[in-house]
Design a protein around this motif. Structure first.
Motif, mmCIF file in Angstrom:
data_model
loop_
_atom_site.group_PDB
_atom_site.id
_atom_site.type_symbol
_atom_site.label_atom_id
_atom_site.label_comp_id
_atom_site.label_asym_id
_atom_site.label_seq_id
_atom_site.Cartn_x
_atom_site.Cartn_y
_atom_site.Cartn_z
ATOM 1 N N LEU A 21 0.977 -1.115 -0.077
ATOM 2 C CA LEU A 21 0.092 -0.012 -0.054
ATOM 3 C C LEU A 21 0.726 1.206 0.057
ATOM 4 N N TYR A 22 1.885 1.188 0.696
ATOM 5 C CA TYR A 22 2.709 2.412 0.650
ATOM 6 C C TYR A 22 3.379 2.567 -0.577
ATOM 7 N N CYS A 23 4.031 1.475 -1.247
ATOM 8 C CA CYS A 23 4.349 1.532 -2.577
ATOM 9 C C CYS A 23 3.320 2.029 -3.636
ATOM 10 N N MET A 24 2.078 1.651 -3.565
ATOM 11 C CA MET A 24 1.140 2.160 -4.377
ATOM 12 C C MET A 24 0.958 3.712 -4.100
ATOM 13 N N ALA A 25 0.865 4.179 -2.809
ATOM 14 C CA ALA A 25 0.846 5.613 -2.500
ATOM 15 C C ALA A 25 1.912 6.618 -3.374
ATOM 16 N N LEU A 26 3.245 5.815 -3.321
ATOM 17 C CA LEU A 26 4.345 6.199 -3.879
ATOM 18 C C LEU A 26 3.959 6.502 -5.391
ATOM 19 N N LEU A 27 3.784 5.416 -5.943
ATOM 20 C CA LEU A 27 3.164 5.347 -7.366
ATOM 21 C C LEU A 27 2.231 6.568 -7.702
ATOM 22 N N VAL A 28 1.167 6.783 -6.794
ATOM 23 C CA VAL A 28 0.332 7.605 -7.077
ATOM 24 C C VAL A 28 0.916 9.174 -6.996
ATOM 25 N N LEU A 29 1.811 9.196 -6.199
ATOM 26 C CA LEU A 29 2.572 10.566 -5.999
ATOM 27 C C LEU A 29 3.278 10.661 -7.284
ATOM 28 N N ALA A 30 4.034 9.676 -7.863
ATOM 29 C CA ALA A 30 4.741 9.870 -9.198
ATOM 30 C C ALA A 30 3.742 10.283 -10.103
ATOM 31 N N MET A 31 2.438 9.545 -9.997
ATOM 32 C CA MET A 31 1.680 9.971 -11.417
ATOM 33 C C MET A 31 1.307 11.368 -11.349
ATOM 34 N N VAL A 32 1.260 11.913 -10.043
ATOM 35 C CA VAL A 32 0.784 13.464 -9.668
ATOM 36 C C VAL A 32 1.902 14.324 -10.351
ATOM 37 N N VAL A 33 3.096 14.083 -10.214
ATOM 38 C CA VAL A 33 4.410 14.743 -10.426
ATOM 39 C C VAL A 33 4.463 14.479 -12.083
ATOM 40 N N VAL A 34 4.206 13.463 -12.753
ATOM 41 C CA VAL A 34 4.317 13.293 -14.052
ATOM 42 C C VAL A 34 3.040 14.120 -14.494
ATOM 43 N N GLY A 35 1.911 14.099 -14.209
ATOM 44 C CA GLY A 35 0.882 15.027 -14.460
ATOM 45 C C GLY A 35 1.189 16.183 -14.381
ATOM 46 N N GLY A 36 1.773 16.952 -13.389
ATOM 47 C CA GLY A 36 2.294 18.048 -13.217
ATOM 48 C C GLY A 36 2.954 18.626 -14.503
ATOM 49 N N LEU B 31 -4.934 5.458 0.513
ATOM 50 C CA LEU B 31 -3.942 4.433 0.556
ATOM 51 C C LEU B 31 -3.034 4.378 1.957
ATOM 52 N N ILE B 32 -2.613 5.699 2.284
ATOM 53 C CA ILE B 32 -2.010 5.845 3.510
ATOM 54 C C ILE B 32 -2.664 5.646 4.766
ATOM 55 N N ILE C 153 -2.687 12.854 7.296
ATOM 56 C CA ILE C 153 -3.425 11.702 7.159
ATOM 57 C C ILE C 153 -2.697 10.430 8.196
ATOM 58 N N ALA C 154 -1.620 10.432 8.071
ATOM 59 C CA ALA C 154 -0.723 9.540 8.904
ATOM 60 C C ALA C 154 -1.032 9.779 10.270
ATOM 61 N N TYR C 155 -0.877 10.793 10.814
ATOM 62 C CA TYR C 155 -1.166 11.268 12.198
ATOM 63 C C TYR C 155 -2.481 11.007 12.619
ATOM 64 N N LEU C 156 -3.457 11.251 11.646
ATOM 65 C CA LEU C 156 -4.838 10.990 12.177
ATOM 66 C C LEU C 156 -5.068 9.490 12.175
ATOM 67 N N ALA C 157 -4.458 8.778 11.169
ATOM 68 C CA ALA C 157 -5.000 7.218 11.146
ATOM 69 C C ALA C 157 -3.948 6.653 12.553
ATOM 70 N N ASP C 158 -2.851 7.228 13.007
ATOM 71 C CA ASP C 158 -2.163 6.841 14.279
ATOM 72 C C ASP C 158 -2.843 6.945 15.481
ATOM 73 N N ALA C 159 -3.400 8.517 15.364
ATOM 74 C CA ALA C 159 -4.114 8.959 16.762
ATOM 75 C C ALA C 159 -5.442 8.539 16.995
#
Length: 350
Positions: free
Chosen positions: A27-42, A184-185, A339-345
């Motif tokens: 799931l973390y790798c998928m989140a990184l791929l989505v981030l890469a997708m956003v950068v390429v889209g930018g 995902l996160i 969102i990571a903070y919210l999920a942990d807390a």
């Protein structure tokens, strides 16, 4: 999407080794791929490459043009749309330089779908998670597919009347990408071993809403190329509150179609985020400090300051691609940390 790590780890198959660890890594790798997708889209947006492919071919479109005839056919299709007419100076080699950005963006989208579907099926057969978790994960896959639909819906807005895509559809596309990234996160963090926590309450959730609002506002800035003008700070067009914020009738259209107003809103939201994040940090310092999951808050505050500094640098330097992409990526990283903070807390059920 409430997931209980306690419930997941209580199944007979989860005893001993942490059987959910590969799922979290995935799931973390998928989140990184989505981030890469956003950068390429930018990059696709900043190089004005998004309309270079004028059709959507889910299967055959995986391959780029392989012959001179194929390239010529793609080029001729591009020259029929308004942007292609506007770029009548462009030759085939110029066209190729923008084509590859859009092709890479679409190819990465297909890759993300494959990278999600195959491990999902493998993990399901390995019984690394229960059917109760399979449902939310399948929902994430559908959200990713919907993101692809939004991408084509966005591109189609620039094929007939406009010389670029609609800023409304661009904002919807980027917002959906941010939701997928956050989901995902969230799921990955909720599959971590439970941490001692009390509910973060509305202040932290409000901070996330403000960050998401700023991401959408940034999409409107990008869609209107609003960052290309008024490249001074802290003054804007010579004033803290510039003239001309309401020149379009009716007034609400200024919020989305007036480049001056759109950039001004983006600035104001940034100020609000800085002040509000500072208040959240001060509030937590008075309520018990930054031990445990509250340690996320100083990191979030640092990311907020870095993001503001990068945004100002991007504006003052007339939006170079490197800084603009960094600014967009850091916005997602800030939302991800929140969102990571919210999920942990947020306490687990059970």
């Amino acid at each position: 999407m409430t997931l209980s790590a306690t419930e997941q780890s209580s199944t007979p198959l989860a005893t001993g080794a942490d059987r959910l660890k590969p799922v979290r890594i995935w799931l973390y790798c998928m989140a990184l791929l989505v981030l890469a997708m956003v950068v390429v889209g930018g990059a696709t947006r900043l190089t004005e490459s998004g309309l270079s492919i004028t059709s959507w071919k889910p299967i055959s479109g995986t391959l780029p043009p392989l012959t001179d005839a194929d390239w010529q056919a793609e080029f001729e299709a591009y020259r029929q749309i308004p942007q292609g007419v506007q770029n009548g100076w462009m030759g085939i080699e110029d066209f190729k330089s923008i084509f590859w950005w859009e092709w890479a963006h679409r190819f990465l989208g297909r890759l993300i779908g494959l990278a999600f579907a195959v491990p999902f099926v493998v993990f399901l057969f390995q019984r690394r998670f229960t059917w109760s978790l399979a449902g939310p994960l399948a929902g994430l896959f559908l959200l990713g597919g919907f993101q692809g639909f939004l991408g084509w819906w966005m591109v189609s807005s620039g094929l007939s009347d406009l010389t670029s895509v609609s800023q409304y559809r661009l904002a919807a596309h980027l917002f959906a990408a941010s939701l997928l990234f956050l989901a995902l996160i969230w799921v990955a963090r909720r599959l971590e071993p439970a941490k001692t926590a009390s509910s973060p309450g509305w202040p932290a959730w409000t901070l996330l809403v403000l960050i998401e609002l700023q991401i959408v506002a940034g999409a409107f800035v990008a869609g209107l190329d609003a960052g290309m003008g008024y490249n001074t700070w802290p003054l804007m067009d010579g004033a803290l509150i510039p003239q001309g914020l309401d020149v379009i009738e009716p007034f609400w259209k200024n919020l989305f179609e007036n480049a001056l107003t759109v950039q001004f809103i983006h600035r104001v939201i940034a100020y609000v985020v800085v002040i509000y994040a500072g208040w959240v940090l001060w509030r937590q310092s008075r309520r018990g400090g930054f031990g445990g999951v509250a340690g996320w808050l100083p990191r979030i505050a640092v990311l907020v300051l870095l993001q503001v500094g990068l945004g100002i640098a991007t504006l003052l330097s007339m939006v170079p691609i490197s800084l603009a992409l960094g600014h967009q990526a850091l916005a997602f990283m800030l939302a991800g940390a929140t969102i990571a903070y919210l999920a942990d807390a947020t306490p687990r059920r059970g």
